[in-house]
Design a protein around this motif. Structure first.
Motif, PDB file in Angstrom:
ATOM      1  N   VAL A 161       0.868  -1.181   0.000  1.00 39.08           N
ATOM      2  CA  VAL A 161       0.000   0.000   0.000  1.00 39.08           C
ATOM      3  C   VAL A 161       0.903   1.229   0.000  1.00 39.08           C
ATOM      4  CG1 VAL A 161      -1.809   1.280   1.193  1.00 39.08           C
ATOM      5  CG2 VAL A 161      -1.806  -1.233   1.258  1.00 39.08           C
ATOM      6  N   ILE A 162       0.779   2.028  -1.054  1.00 39.16           N
ATOM      7  CA  ILE A 162       1.598   3.239  -1.197  1.00 39.16           C
ATOM      8  C   ILE A 162       0.726   4.447  -0.906  1.00 39.16           C
ATOM      9  CG2 ILE A 162       2.960   4.631  -2.797  1.00 39.16           C
ATOM     10  CD1 ILE A 162       3.547   2.019  -4.345  1.00 39.16           C
ATOM     11  N   GLY A 163       1.046   5.157   0.151  1.00 43.12           N
ATOM     12  CA  GLY A 163       0.254   6.304   0.584  1.00 43.12           C
ATOM     13  C   GLY A 163      -0.600   5.921   1.774  1.00 43.12           C
ATOM     14  N   LEU A 164      -0.295   6.479   2.932  1.00 43.39           N
ATOM     15  CA  LEU A 164      -0.961   6.058   4.166  1.00 43.39           C
ATOM     16  C   LEU A 164      -1.863   7.146   4.741  1.00 43.39           C
ATOM     17  CD1 LEU A 164       2.064   4.185   5.795  1.00 43.39           C
ATOM     18  CD2 LEU A 164       0.116   3.190   4.565  1.00 43.39           C
ATOM     19  N   GLY A 165      -2.599   7.809   3.836  1.00 46.04           N
ATOM     20  CA  GLY A 165      -3.636   8.742   4.292  1.00 46.04           C
ATOM     21  C   GLY A 165      -4.832   7.958   4.791  1.00 46.04           C
ATOM     22  N   ARG A 166      -5.980   8.606   4.874  1.00 47.90           N
ATOM     23  CA  ARG A 166      -7.175   7.950   5.408  1.00 47.90           C
ATOM     24  C   ARG A 166      -7.558   6.717   4.588  1.00 47.90           C
ATOM     25  NH1 ARG A 166     -12.162  11.796   6.239  1.00 47.90           N
ATOM     26  NH2 ARG A 166     -10.626  12.746   7.642  1.00 47.90           N
ATOM     27  N   PHE A 167      -7.520   6.840   3.252  1.00 52.06           N
ATOM     28  CA  PHE A 167      -7.912   5.743   2.372  1.00 52.06           C
ATOM     29  C   PHE A 167      -6.884   4.609   2.415  1.00 52.06           C
ATOM     30  CE2 PHE A 167      -7.804   3.958  -2.048  1.00 52.06           C
ATOM     31  CZ  PHE A 167      -9.009   3.287  -1.987  1.00 52.06           C
ATOM     32  N   GLY A 168      -5.625   4.938   2.150  1.00 43.44           N
ATOM     33  CA  GLY A 168      -4.578   3.921   2.156  1.00 43.44           C
ATOM     34  C   GLY A 168      -4.413   3.282   3.522  1.00 43.44           C
ATOM     35  N   GLY A 169      -4.531   4.101   4.558  1.00 42.01           N
ATOM     36  CA  GLY A 169      -4.400   3.573   5.914  1.00 42.01           C
ATOM     37  C   GLY A 169      -5.489   2.575   6.255  1.00 42.01           C
ATOM     38  N   SER A 170      -6.720   2.854   5.805  1.00 40.46           N
ATOM     39  CA  SER A 170      -7.828   1.934   6.102  1.00 40.46           C
ATOM     40  C   SER A 170      -7.651   0.623   5.348  1.00 40.46           C
ATOM     41  CB  SER A 170      -9.172   2.581   5.750  1.00 40.46           C
ATOM     42  OG  SER A 170      -9.298   2.778   4.361  1.00 40.46           O
ATOM     43  N   ILE A 171      -7.113   0.690   4.118  1.00 45.34           N
ATOM     44  CA  ILE A 171      -6.837  -0.536   3.358  1.00 45.34           C
ATOM     45  C   ILE A 171      -5.754  -1.349   4.062  1.00 45.34           C
ATOM     46  CG2 ILE A 171      -5.819  -1.424   1.216  1.00 45.34           C
ATOM     47  CD1 ILE A 171      -7.264   0.768  -0.273  1.00 45.34           C
ATOM     48  N   CYS A 172      -4.715  -0.665   4.475  1.00 48.18           N
ATOM     49  CA  CYS A 172      -3.611  -1.318   5.182  1.00 48.18           C
ATOM     50  C   CYS A 172      -4.118  -2.018   6.444  1.00 48.18           C
ATOM     51  CB  CYS A 172      -2.552  -0.272   5.531  1.00 48.18           C
ATOM     52  SG  CYS A 172      -1.102  -0.939   6.334  1.00 48.18           S
ATOM     53  N   GLN A 173      -4.937  -1.316   7.210  1.00 47.95           N
ATOM     54  CA  GLN A 173      -5.484  -1.866   8.453  1.00 47.95           C
ATOM     55  C   GLN A 173      -6.347  -3.094   8.175  1.00 47.95           C
ATOM     56  OE1 GLN A 173      -5.414  -0.370  12.010  1.00 47.95           O
ATOM     57  NE2 GLN A 173      -5.839  -2.556  12.163  1.00 47.95           N
TER      58      GLN A 173
END
Length: 220
Positions: free
Chosen positions: A7-19
């Motif tokens: 996951v590249i980019g850990l804003g709200r969207f990327g962070g939720s995918i990562c989580q």
């Protein structure tokens, strides 16, 4: 075998995918240029690194081509999103999903070969709007510009009738692909299945046909 995601980019969207991927037990590499964001996900993702993904050497050093699926969730920097996607394609990444900021961004991503393009803000706006305008619609998912899946609550007009009696496919050109009834889920229900008031119907079809169905059976 577990799939490996980056996951590249850990804003709200990327962070939720990562989580979510991590919660599902997947191997996840989290990448961002912001060290604070990387530290935030250090104990969530399998690996979390600070890196500029517009630099081909950085992506090569991370072995990015070995990942099953890379999600580019870069926030406001459209140029960085496009350059990152180009490099991922050139490196031979198997599947690339990219977050688009606008329609222009989407067109560019399509031309350079992104496998899937998502508009989280736009799509969520459509889902909320559909929920607001109809009390019967529980959820809405756009499949394309013209087709969607919706969840609707069966009302008294449908209760007690079988699917073949309602003849929804012939009348409206849509399909009921599943019925949720309390804790039970009936997938590909039989034509003889009786609808009960309160059933949740999962319907797929063209937006125009879904609109006709709702107008006929839900408008007062």
């Amino acid at each position: 075998m577990k799939k490996e995601f980056a996951v590249i980019g850990l804003g709200r969207f990327g962070g939720s995918i990562c989580q979510t991927l991590s919660d599902q037990g997947m191997e996840v590499l989290a990448i961002d240029m912001d060290e604070d964001k990387v530290n935030q996900y250090a104990n969530i993702a399998s690996h979390a690194v600070v890196g500029d993904t517009t630099d081909e050497m950085v992506l090569k050093s991370l072995g990015i081509r070995n990942f099953d699926h890379v999600i580019v969730a870069i926030g406001d920097n459209i140029q960085a999103s496009i350059l990152t996607t180009i490099i991922l394609k050139e490196l031979g990444v198997k599947k690339i999903t990219v977050k688009a900021q606008n329609d222009y961004h989407e067109k560019v991503l399509s031309k350079i070969g992104a496998d899937k393009i998502v508009h989280p803000e736009r799509d969520m706006g459509k889902r909320i709007a559909n929920n607001i305008i109809s009390n019967s619609v529980l959820d809405y998912l756009e499949l394309s510009d013209e087709h969607s899946i919706i969840e609707v609550i069966a009302n008294s007009r449908m209760a007690g009738y079988s699917l073949i009696e309602l003849d929804i496919r012939a009348k409206y050109g849509i399909n009921i692909v599943a019925i949720k009834r309390e804790k039970e889920i009936i997938v590909s229900p039989q034509a003889s299945e009786l609808i009960q008031e309160g059933d949740i119907l999962i319907i797929i079809g063209a937006d125009s046909d879904i609109d006709r169905f709702q107008t006929k059976l839900y408008s007062r």
